[in-house]
Design a protein around this motif. Structure first.
Motif, PDB file in Angstrom:
ATOM      1  N   ASP A 125      38.276 -19.298  -2.988  1.00  0.00           N
ATOM      2  CA  ASP A 125      39.422 -18.538  -3.485  1.00  0.00           C
ATOM      3  C   ASP A 125      39.981 -17.641  -2.384  1.00  0.00           C
ATOM      4  O   ASP A 125      39.228 -16.966  -1.678  1.00  0.00           O
ATOM      5  CB  ASP A 125      39.008 -17.671  -4.673  1.00  0.00           C
ATOM      6  CG  ASP A 125      38.558 -18.500  -5.858  1.00  0.00           C
ATOM      7  OD1 ASP A 125      39.034 -19.645  -5.981  1.00  0.00           O
ATOM      8  OD2 ASP A 125      37.716 -18.009  -6.642  1.00  0.00           O
ATOM      9  N   PRO A 126      41.296 -17.605  -2.224  1.00  0.00           N
ATOM     10  CA  PRO A 126      41.887 -16.728  -1.196  1.00  0.00           C
ATOM     11  C   PRO A 126      41.698 -15.262  -1.546  1.00  0.00           C
ATOM     12  O   PRO A 126      41.602 -14.878  -2.714  1.00  0.00           O
ATOM     13  CB  PRO A 126      43.368 -17.118  -1.215  1.00  0.00           C
ATOM     14  CG  PRO A 126      43.602 -17.694  -2.572  1.00  0.00           C
ATOM     15  CD  PRO A 126      42.327 -18.374  -2.958  1.00  0.00           C
ATOM     16  N   VAL A 127      41.640 -14.442  -0.527  1.00  0.00           N
ATOM     17  CA  VAL A 127      41.493 -12.997  -0.705  1.00  0.00           C
ATOM     18  C   VAL A 127      42.705 -12.445  -1.443  1.00  0.00           C
ATOM     19  O   VAL A 127      43.854 -12.789  -1.131  1.00  0.00           O
ATOM     20  CB  VAL A 127      41.354 -12.300   0.659  1.00  0.00           C
ATOM     21  CG1 VAL A 127      41.431 -10.777   0.514  1.00  0.00           C
ATOM     22  CG2 VAL A 127      40.049 -12.707   1.328  1.00  0.00           C
ATOM     23  N   GLN A 128      42.456 -11.595  -2.447  1.00  0.00           N
ATOM     24  CA  GLN A 128      43.529 -10.895  -3.148  1.00  0.00           C
ATOM     25  C   GLN A 128      43.453  -9.426  -2.740  1.00  0.00           C
ATOM     26  O   GLN A 128      42.532  -8.716  -3.137  1.00  0.00           O
ATOM     27  CB  GLN A 128      43.357 -11.035  -4.662  1.00  0.00           C
ATOM     28  CG  GLN A 128      43.457 -12.458  -5.174  1.00  0.00           C
ATOM     29  CD  GLN A 128      43.370 -12.518  -6.689  1.00  0.00           C
ATOM     30  OE1 GLN A 128      44.056 -11.777  -7.402  1.00  0.00           O
ATOM     31  NE2 GLN A 128      42.515 -13.394  -7.187  1.00  0.00           N
ATOM     32  N   PHE A 376      33.320   1.390 -11.457  1.00  0.00           N
ATOM     33  CA  PHE A 376      32.441   1.084 -10.340  1.00  0.00           C
ATOM     34  C   PHE A 376      33.067   1.642  -9.061  1.00  0.00           C
ATOM     35  O   PHE A 376      33.951   2.487  -9.111  1.00  0.00           O
ATOM     36  CB  PHE A 376      32.257  -0.438 -10.214  1.00  0.00           C
ATOM     37  CG  PHE A 376      31.460  -1.060 -11.335  1.00  0.00           C
ATOM     38  CD1 PHE A 376      30.075  -0.975 -11.349  1.00  0.00           C
ATOM     39  CD2 PHE A 376      32.087  -1.744 -12.374  1.00  0.00           C
ATOM     40  CE1 PHE A 376      29.329  -1.556 -12.359  1.00  0.00           C
ATOM     41  CE2 PHE A 376      31.353  -2.321 -13.396  1.00  0.00           C
ATOM     42  CZ  PHE A 376      29.967  -2.225 -13.380  1.00  0.00           C
ATOM     43  N   GLN A 377      32.611   1.155  -7.926  1.00  0.00           N
ATOM     44  CA  GLN A 377      33.168   1.507  -6.613  1.00  0.00           C
ATOM     45  C   GLN A 377      33.782   0.234  -6.032  1.00  0.00           C
ATOM     46  O   GLN A 377      33.085  -0.764  -5.878  1.00  0.00           O
ATOM     47  CB  GLN A 377      32.064   2.000  -5.683  1.00  0.00           C
ATOM     48  CG  GLN A 377      31.168   3.077  -6.265  1.00  0.00           C
ATOM     49  CD  GLN A 377      29.862   3.193  -5.500  1.00  0.00           C
ATOM     50  OE1 GLN A 377      29.805   2.958  -4.296  1.00  0.00           O
ATOM     51  NE2 GLN A 377      28.802   3.537  -6.204  1.00  0.00           N
ATOM     52  N   ALA A 378      35.068   0.264  -5.715  1.00  0.00           N
ATOM     53  CA  ALA A 378      35.753  -0.947  -5.260  1.00  0.00           C
ATOM     54  C   ALA A 378      36.686  -0.646  -4.097  1.00  0.00           C
ATOM     55  O   ALA A 378      37.172   0.478  -3.935  1.00  0.00           O
ATOM     56  CB  ALA A 378      36.543  -1.576  -6.410  1.00  0.00           C
ATOM     57  N   LEU A 386      38.364  -5.587 -11.223  1.00  0.00           N
ATOM     58  CA  LEU A 386      38.253  -4.539 -12.246  1.00  0.00           C
ATOM     59  C   LEU A 386      39.583  -4.264 -12.942  1.00  0.00           C
ATOM     60  O   LEU A 386      39.668  -3.361 -13.772  1.00  0.00           O
ATOM     61  CB  LEU A 386      37.737  -3.251 -11.607  1.00  0.00           C
ATOM     62  CG  LEU A 386      36.347  -3.304 -10.963  1.00  0.00           C
ATOM     63  CD1 LEU A 386      36.011  -1.959 -10.332  1.00  0.00           C
ATOM     64  CD2 LEU A 386      35.293  -3.694 -11.980  1.00  0.00           C
ATOM     65  N   GLY A 387      40.609  -5.033 -12.595  1.00  0.00           N
ATOM     66  CA  GLY A 387      41.924  -4.800 -13.170  1.00  0.00           C
ATOM     67  C   GLY A 387      42.606  -3.571 -12.619  1.00  0.00           C
ATOM     68  O   GLY A 387      43.525  -3.019 -13.255  1.00  0.00           O
TER      69      GLY A 387
END
Length: 534
Positions: A125-128, A376-378, A386-387
């Motif tokens: 999957d490509p990076v978003q 969380f930590q993102a 996580l939307g």
């Protein structure tokens, strides 16, 4: 001293030795860094990158170590170079070099694109990447009062030797003391349009005192109650109100190392002859100088999103906090008293910055709210999972030569909302143990089952401290432990602890992070006796 050396995140791992006077050089002019960054960004786009960022970093370290009446080591190092990260064909690529000229940074950018395109051949999957606006030319600096590198080495040596002398005069058998100072001068630029120059300072003074009873062969030790901080040398200049009185004096925004070492020498003599704990269930009263480590291991690590997703499984492990537990009404992380926040803005903390290593402004957010897991930590390429519409700004690389990735921000337990002192908590405890200072720990790869020791242990009976204990360690699982939280002292007791070198990643990197709390009570926790029986 081996433990002291392990606490040093950078020195000896990279960089060149320099004269201490060079630590105060200004380094490369910001306007030249911007020119070089533009060369790199343009070269990356010309080779097909859809996004690129450049980090030009100068990393300075000083390590001063003593033992008893002698100096063991003085080391100064500097590391300088450029790291370039790009997105091409939907994949990340990274390259770094210690050659920082226009031709060299262009070649480094081209190499990063080549790495990205090679990764794309086996990628899925490509990076978003979450959107991030550019900020133009901005600066941020740790608000220090006194640059630690401007303090002569002799002054630091004299202080440490006086600390050692005070410990020996108070009855210690052995003592070592260390001052660690770090300065990260980081310039970040990206195709989003940011040119961010940051000057980040950290300091960690510490010691270990040991007492040996020659007649019995028994020995005990006590570490300093200092905290590594995002401050200058002013941290070592105590002022009124900078300590918390009690059975053991604890320190807030300033640290009195001479006072602490005298207390440590007295305590360690008491520990040698202290009563060995009887195993069983106790209410634990945990001082912030101890609780920071429990927060670090049982809350901060399992809420790192890359661990949750399994990215760290091969090295650091996974997390029991799987995605379906997020905001779940059926899962209670802790009692309703437990409110834990991530905070990259907190003054004096190790994790305080203006912007992370993706050019995202520092911020604060809830992780546990009224005992419920809410976040969380993102970072930018995780936010969509996580939307979230934007990154939480917790991306970091330990040097210019390392690729940036998700690292722990400051993660802290919020003080109690009702007026409550440590004495109030002790008065309401029938059978308990008051623990001060961090010690040994063990926790499983999912950050669930754990065991923690400490530095100083005091028995509490019927609302009073009745004496010192030793050989204490407590065991629990994370959810059980945080649900047993029954009281938290108010804001007046809030203090920071922290880790100067939290390790993670392959290849491994080191991150500095703080954890704050007020003194907190946990009911009915299992305590074991760690003494070996012969």
């Amino acid at each position: 001293m081996g433990a002291g050396a392990m606490m040093l995140p950078d020195l000896g791992l990279f960089g060149r030795s320099i004269d201490p006077s060079q630590l105060l050089n200004d380094g490369m002019d910001v306007s030249l860094k911007k020119q070089l960054a533009d060369v790199a960004l343009n070269a990356a786009r010309a080779k097909g990158a859809t996004y690129a960022d450049v980090r030009i970093g100068r990393y300075l370290n000083q390590f001063v170590a003593t033992r008893e009446n002698r100096v063991q080591n003085v080391a100064n190092s500097e590391s300088f170079g450029v790291g370039i990260r790009v997105l091409a064909d939907g994949c990340w690529g990274f390259a770094a070099s210690n050659k920082v000229t226009k031709d060299d940074v262009a070649r480094t950018a081209e190499r990063a694109v080549a790495v990205a395109k090679a990764n794309a051949k086996i990628g899925s999957d490509p990076v978003q990447l979450a959107a991030q606006k550019g900020f133009g030319d901005v600066t941020w600096k740790t608000p220090i009062e006194k640059n630690a590198f401007a303090v002569p080495v002799k002054e630091k040596v004299d202080l440490l030797l006086s600390v050692n002398a005070a410990a020996m005069a108070a009855g210690a058998t052995f003592v070592n003391s260390v001052i660690l100072a770090v300065n990260e001068q980081k310039f970040f630029a990206s195709t989003d349009g940011s040119y961010i120059d940051q000057d980040i300072h950290r300091l960690f003074p510490n010691f270990t005192v040991q007492k040996v009873d020659r007649a019995s062969g028994k020995f005990e030790s006590r570490k300093s109650l200092s905290s590594p901080v995002g401050m200058g040398y002013e941290y070592l200049t105590p002022k009124p109100g900078s300590s918390v009185p009690g059975i053991v004096t604890r320190y807030k925004d300033r640290y009195d190392i001479l006072d602490d070492v005298k207390n440590a020498a007295a305590e360690v003599s008491q520990k040698v002859n202290a009563k060995s704990v009887e195993p069983g269930k106790y209410d634990l009263i945990l001082d912030p100088s101890h609780l920071w480590l429990t927060i670090h291991e049982s809350v901060a690590h399992p809420t790192e999103l890359d661990r949750v997703l399994g990215y760290e499984a091969n090295y650091a492990g996974t997390s029991f906090l799987t995605l379906e537990k997020l905001r779940s009404k059926d899962f209670h992380f802790g009692s309703k008293l437990v409110n834990i926040v991530a905070d990259k803005l907190q003054p004096g903390s190790l994790g305080a910055v203006g912007y992370d290593d993706e050019g995202v402004p520092a911020k604060k957010w809830d992780i546990i709210k009224d005992g419920v897991l809410v976040n969380f930590q993102a970072i930018r390429d995780q936010a969509h999972i996580l939307g979230l519409k934007e990154s939480q700004g917790c991306c970091y690389a330990q040097t210019w030569s390392d690729v940036q990735f998700q690292r722990m921000p400051n993660v802290s337990l919020q003080p109690g909302k009702q007026k409550m002192s440590v004495d109030d908590i002790i008065k309401n405890t029938e059978k308990g143990i008051y623990i001060i200072g961090d010690g040994s720990f063990s926790i499983d790869q999912q950050r669930y089952n754990f065991q923690f020791g400490g530095q100083s242990f005091y028995e509490v009976k019927n609302g009073k401290i009745v004496g010192m204990l030793k050989d204490v360690s407590y065991q629990a699982n994370t959810q059980e432990f945080w649900n047993s939280c029954s009281a938290i002292a108010d804001e007046s007791d809030y203090r920071l602890g922290g880790a100067f070198n939290d390790g993670k990643g392959q290849p491994g990197q080191s991150n500095a992070v703080s954890h704050g709390s007020s003194t907190t009570k946990f009911d009915g926790v299992n305590v074991i006796n760690t003494a070996r029986k012969i």
